[in-house]
Motif scaffolding. Structure first.
Motif, PDB file in Angstrom:
ATOM      1  N   VAL A   1      25.985  -9.275  13.719  1.00 27.95           N
ATOM      2  CA  VAL A   1      27.084  -8.719  12.915  1.00 27.95           C
ATOM      3  C   VAL A   1      28.320  -9.608  13.021  1.00 27.95           C
ATOM      4  N   VAL A   2      28.603 -10.091  14.223  1.00 31.13           N
ATOM      5  CA  VAL A   2      29.758 -10.984  14.431  1.00 31.13           C
ATOM      6  C   VAL A   2      29.570 -12.266  13.622  1.00 31.13           C
TER       7      VAL A   2
ATOM      8  N   ALA B   1      31.888 -14.454   6.500  1.00 26.16           N
ATOM      9  CA  ALA B   1      32.707 -13.798   5.474  1.00 26.16           C
ATOM     10  C   ALA B   1      34.189 -14.154   5.663  1.00 26.16           C
ATOM     11  N   LEU B   2      34.640 -14.141   6.913  1.00 24.71           N
ATOM     12  CA  LEU B   2      36.038 -14.479   7.209  1.00 24.71           C
ATOM     13  C   LEU B   2      36.341 -15.921   6.834  1.00 24.71           C
TER      14      LEU B   2
ATOM     15  N   ALA C   1      30.197 -11.568  10.022  1.00 22.22           N
ATOM     16  CA  ALA C   1      31.637 -11.368   9.831  1.00 22.22           C
ATOM     17  C   ALA C   1      32.376 -12.708   9.848  1.00 22.22           C
ATOM     18  N   CYS C   2      31.943 -13.619  10.713  1.00 21.70           N
ATOM     19  CA  CYS C   2      32.581 -14.941  10.809  1.00 21.70           C
ATOM     20  C   CYS C   2      32.410 -15.726   9.505  1.00 21.70           C
TER      21      CYS C   2
ATOM     22  N   CYS D   1      38.289 -20.121  12.404  1.00 18.65           N
ATOM     23  CA  CYS D   1      37.077 -19.495  11.845  1.00 18.65           C
ATOM     24  C   CYS D   1      35.840 -20.349  12.100  1.00 18.65           C
TER      25      CYS D   1
END
Lengths: 133, 75
Positions: free
Chosen positions: A50-51, A57-58, A54-55, A20
């Motif tokens: 967006v990526v 959040a991940l 998302a990263c 991550c």
């Protein structure tokens, strides 16, 4: 006689967090590059943004799961790291905000603050582990 | 808080990793407890006591005399 988790097993447990962090670093670098190259609203910029989100959040989800599966000592170290990281992030955000308001560091972008906070947290974690070593 | 964990472990000829395996914690946790950098939780302290067949007072003890001890035990 039972033995603690072997080194490969412990490394495997840290793998998702490492993946991550690598993804986040890659997305951040790509975002910085695209921001300097393309105009706002460009599909590629939007996609990388967006990526990037998302990263982050991940990473939060994976790290929370990783800490939950660790022993009480490791959780104490993580709490100590947060105790360092939170005030440091607040002071950094305040300093950057006021510096920008006064016309200093105007080339910095507030969008980079979360990534900077991740870096502060990682440094705090290293510091906390060092304290208990 | 100080403790006799290192001595007790040495008496059984265990490594930190072996003791950690018995307690279900990491080797780093055992090292931090032995060096006094980390005080274990009560459940872990009782687990250590059970493992060595000793009471908590026989393993863990405070750094300095308890506050008020002089008042309770006048010479």
């Amino acid at each position: 006689m039972p033995t603690p988790a072997s080194t490969p097993a412990r490394l495997a447990g840290r793998l998702p967090v490492a993946v991550c962090l690598t993804l986040l670093a890659g997305a951040w670098i790509a975002h910085l590059f695209l921001r300097a190259t393309y105009h706002p609203g460009h599909p590629l910029r939007l996609l990388v943004s967006v990526v990037l989100i998302a990263c982050v959040a991940l990473l939060g989800w994976v790290q929370t799961r990783a800490v939950g599966s660790q022993d009480e000592f490791a959780r104490t170290v993580h709490a100590a790291a947060l105790a360092i990281a939170f005030p440091t992030s607040v002071v950094t955000a305040l300093a950057l905000g006021y510096a920008r308001a006064e016309g200093v560091l105007t080339h910095t972008d507030p969008h980079d603050l979360p990534a900077l906070m991740v870096a502060i947290w990682a440094a705090s974690l290293a510091l906390a582990w060092r304290r208990y070593r | 808080m100080n403790n006799r964990l290192k001595v007790l472990r040495a008496e059984r000829d265990w490594t930190q990793g072996q003791l950690a395996g018995h307690l279900g914690v990491s080797r780093q946790a055992v090292n931090a407890i032995e060096t006094g950098k980390y005080d274990p939780s009560l459940p872990l302290a009782f687990k250590i006591g059970r493992l060595f067949g000793l009471s908590l007072e026989e393993i863990f003890f405070p750094d300095q005399p308890e506050r008020g001890a002089a008042l309770r035990d006048p010479i």
